[in-house]
Scaffold this motif. Structure first.
Motif, PDB file in Angstrom:
ATOM      1  N   ILE A 119       0.857  -1.188   0.000  1.00  0.00           N
ATOM      2  CA  ILE A 119       0.000   0.000   0.000  1.00  0.00           C
ATOM      3  C   ILE A 119       0.894   1.239   0.000  1.00  0.00           C
ATOM      4  O   ILE A 119       1.872   1.316   0.752  1.00  0.00           O
ATOM      5  N   SER A 120       0.562   2.196  -0.844  1.00  0.00           N
ATOM      6  CA  SER A 120       1.262   3.479  -0.882  1.00  0.00           C
ATOM      7  C   SER A 120       0.303   4.575  -0.421  1.00  0.00           C
ATOM      8  O   SER A 120      -0.812   4.684  -0.929  1.00  0.00           O
ATOM      9  N   ILE A 121       0.735   5.363   0.549  1.00  0.00           N
ATOM     10  CA  ILE A 121      -0.121   6.381   1.160  1.00  0.00           C
ATOM     11  C   ILE A 121       0.552   7.738   1.034  1.00  0.00           C
ATOM     12  O   ILE A 121       1.680   7.929   1.514  1.00  0.00           O
ATOM     13  N   TYR A 122      -0.119   8.647   0.387  1.00  0.00           N
ATOM     14  CA  TYR A 122       0.409  10.003   0.224  1.00  0.00           C
ATOM     15  C   TYR A 122      -0.413  10.967   1.056  1.00  0.00           C
ATOM     16  O   TYR A 122      -1.639  10.897   1.091  1.00  0.00           O
ATOM     17  N   THR A 123       0.271  11.889   1.729  1.00  0.00           N
ATOM     18  CA  THR A 123      -0.419  12.988   2.387  1.00  0.00           C
ATOM     19  C   THR A 123       0.450  14.230   2.295  1.00  0.00           C
ATOM     20  O   THR A 123       1.676  14.149   2.390  1.00  0.00           O
ATOM     21  N   GLY A 124      -0.170  15.361   2.073  1.00  0.00           N
ATOM     22  CA  GLY A 124       0.581  16.610   1.952  1.00  0.00           C
ATOM     23  C   GLY A 124      -0.279  17.719   1.411  1.00  0.00           C
ATOM     24  O   GLY A 124      -1.459  17.535   1.110  1.00  0.00           O
ATOM     25  N   GLU A 125       0.316  18.896   1.281  1.00  0.00           N
ATOM     26  CA  GLU A 125      -0.400  20.065   0.775  1.00  0.00           C
ATOM     27  C   GLU A 125      -0.153  20.268  -0.709  1.00  0.00           C
ATOM     28  O   GLU A 125      -0.610  21.238  -1.287  1.00  0.00           O
ATOM     29  N   ILE A 126       0.588  19.349  -1.325  1.00  0.00           N
ATOM     30  CA  ILE A 126       0.936  19.489  -2.739  1.00  0.00           C
ATOM     31  C   ILE A 126       0.515  18.229  -3.478  1.00  0.00           C
ATOM     32  O   ILE A 126       0.696  17.125  -2.987  1.00  0.00           O
ATOM     33  N   ALA A 127      -0.052  18.407  -4.672  1.00  0.00           N
ATOM     34  CA  ALA A 127      -0.448  17.250  -5.484  1.00  0.00           C
ATOM     35  C   ALA A 127      -0.536  17.663  -6.938  1.00  0.00           C
ATOM     36  O   ALA A 127      -0.694  18.841  -7.257  1.00  0.00           O
ATOM     37  N   ASP A 128      -0.405  16.685  -7.829  1.00  0.00           N
ATOM     38  CA  ASP A 128      -0.617  16.902  -9.259  1.00  0.00           C
ATOM     39  C   ASP A 128      -1.966  16.312  -9.656  1.00  0.00           C
ATOM     40  O   ASP A 128      -2.510  15.467  -8.964  1.00  0.00           O
ATOM     41  N   VAL A 129      -2.466  16.748 -10.808  1.00  0.00           N
ATOM     42  CA  VAL A 129      -3.752  16.257 -11.301  1.00  0.00           C
ATOM     43  C   VAL A 129      -3.513  15.290 -12.460  1.00  0.00           C
ATOM     44  O   VAL A 129      -2.777  15.587 -13.377  1.00  0.00           O
ATOM     45  N   VAL A 130      -4.128  14.107 -12.361  1.00  0.00           N
ATOM     46  CA  VAL A 130      -4.115  13.143 -13.466  1.00  0.00           C
ATOM     47  C   VAL A 130      -5.542  12.660 -13.630  1.00  0.00           C
ATOM     48  O   VAL A 130      -6.189  12.315 -12.653  1.00  0.00           O
ATOM     49  N   ALA A 131      -6.069  12.645 -14.843  1.00  0.00           N
ATOM     50  CA  ALA A 131      -7.453  12.225 -15.063  1.00  0.00           C
ATOM     51  C   ALA A 131      -7.557  11.400 -16.339  1.00  0.00           C
ATOM     52  O   ALA A 131      -6.747  11.531 -17.250  1.00  0.00           O
ATOM     53  N   SER A 132      -8.550  10.507 -16.381  1.00  0.00           N
ATOM     54  CA  SER A 132      -8.795   9.711 -17.579  1.00  0.00           C
ATOM     55  C   SER A 132     -10.266   9.361 -17.643  1.00  0.00           C
ATOM     56  O   SER A 132     -10.989   9.507 -16.671  1.00  0.00           O
ATOM     57  N   THR A 133     -10.704   8.893 -18.800  1.00  0.00           N
ATOM     58  CA  THR A 133     -12.100   8.502 -18.985  1.00  0.00           C
ATOM     59  C   THR A 133     -12.179   6.985 -19.048  1.00  0.00           C
ATOM     60  O   THR A 133     -11.524   6.361 -19.871  1.00  0.00           O
ATOM     61  N   VAL A 134     -12.985   6.377 -18.148  1.00  0.00           N
ATOM     62  CA  VAL A 134     -13.095   4.921 -18.092  1.00  0.00           C
ATOM     63  C   VAL A 134     -14.506   4.519 -17.720  1.00  0.00           C
ATOM     64  O   VAL A 134     -15.315   5.333 -17.295  1.00  0.00           O
ATOM     65  N   ASP A 135     -14.813   3.219 -17.895  1.00  0.00           N
ATOM     66  CA  ASP A 135     -16.021   2.619 -17.347  1.00  0.00           C
ATOM     67  C   ASP A 135     -15.612   1.914 -16.064  1.00  0.00           C
ATOM     68  O   ASP A 135     -14.627   1.182 -16.060  1.00  0.00           O
ATOM     69  N   ARG A 136     -16.360   2.098 -14.995  1.00  0.00           N
ATOM     70  CA  ARG A 136     -15.968   1.550 -13.692  1.00  0.00           C
ATOM     71  C   ARG A 136     -17.013   0.576 -13.167  1.00  0.00           C
ATOM     72  O   ARG A 136     -18.205   0.874 -13.148  1.00  0.00           O
ATOM     73  N   THR A 137     -16.554  -0.593 -12.726  1.00  0.00           N
ATOM     74  CA  THR A 137     -17.391  -1.560 -12.036  1.00  0.00           C
ATOM     75  C   THR A 137     -16.874  -1.694 -10.610  1.00  0.00           C
ATOM     76  O   THR A 137     -15.702  -2.026 -10.413  1.00  0.00           O
TER      77      THR A 137
END
Length: 237
Positions: A119-137
């Motif tokens: 498991i990777s856990i990120y916490t902080g006041e800084i982040a980048d945006v990544v987005a994609s279009t998918v179908d989710r189940t």
């Protein structure tokens, strides 16, 4: 290093995938002390849905116990702010890589007894945006009671599959509320705790499952339920 941007409510939950950390090491013990190591990984955001199965949550205030473990065999990891914590089985280990102290940016990696990152856990006041279009189940999603009232909507531990052009990507981690909304739209947005961003994602190497049935069999097995118990154990005070 990719340019970092201040977290905003419109950013997608995939902060960690775009973050390359450089900075100083710190360690965290069962009481919140410290110990080193890097890691980062997170899923991309999606856009359509299917069935959601949600069993009854545990009683308020209870942290789930992973299969084969007892409550007194769990270790508590607390981030340097002293507010955000989670539990993992004794014999596993968690390490924190702190990229920045002010503003705080850090990634904790939970590894199994073979030192394989789970498991990777990120916490902080800084982040980048990544987005994609998918179908989710959605295979299963449950509210994390220890974060209820500290983030709106209540974060969930979710296991789901995203499909793009017939390719399936299995994802498990914390989502900002339900991974899909009642009207069938996929939820976008970060888990916000005060002025910080939180993401927690199970690390899958390559294509982990041949199909949805294999994914469900793994999820309801010992490893899947152990990882779910870690995600469900998050608290914030």
């Amino acid at each position: 290093m990719r340019p970092a941007h201040r977290a905003a409510t419109s950013m997608a939950l995939t902060a960690v995938a775009a973050l390359t950390l450089t900075g100083c090491m710190a360690s965290v013990s069962s009481e919140g002390a410290a110990s080193p190591a890097p890691m980062a990984s997170a899923p991309a955001s999606p856009s359509l849905t299917s069935e959601t199965r949600t069993p009854s949550p545990a009683a308020a205030g209870e942290r789930p116990v992973p299969p084969g473990f007892s409550a007194d065999s769990l270790v508590t990891f607390t981030f340097p702010d002293g507010r955000l914590s989670f539990q993992y089985p004794r014999g596993w280990h968690a390490e924190l890589f702190e990229a920045s102290a002010s503003p705080f940016v850090g990634t904790a990696t939970v590894s199994d007894p073979t030192s394989q990152a789970k498991i990777s856990i990120y916490t902080g006041e800084i982040a980048d945006v990544v987005a994609s279009t998918v179908d989710r189940t959605v295979i299963e999603t449950d509210p994390v009671l220890g974060l209820r009232g500290h983030s709106v909507p209540t974060p969930h531990s979710s296991f789901f599959v995203d499909r793009t052009d017939g390719a399936a990507t299995y994802r498990m981690g914390l989502t900002a509320g339900l991974p899909v909304s009642p009207d069938g739209e996929v939820q976008h947005g970060l888990i916000m705790l005060g002025n910080r961003v939180l993401s927690a994602d199970v690390v899958f190497a390559g294509q982990p499952f041949a199909n949805d049935e294999a994914a469900k069999e793994w999820y309801w097995g010992v490893e899947g339920q152990t990882l779910k118990a870690v995600l469900m154990s998050f608290t914030y005070r």
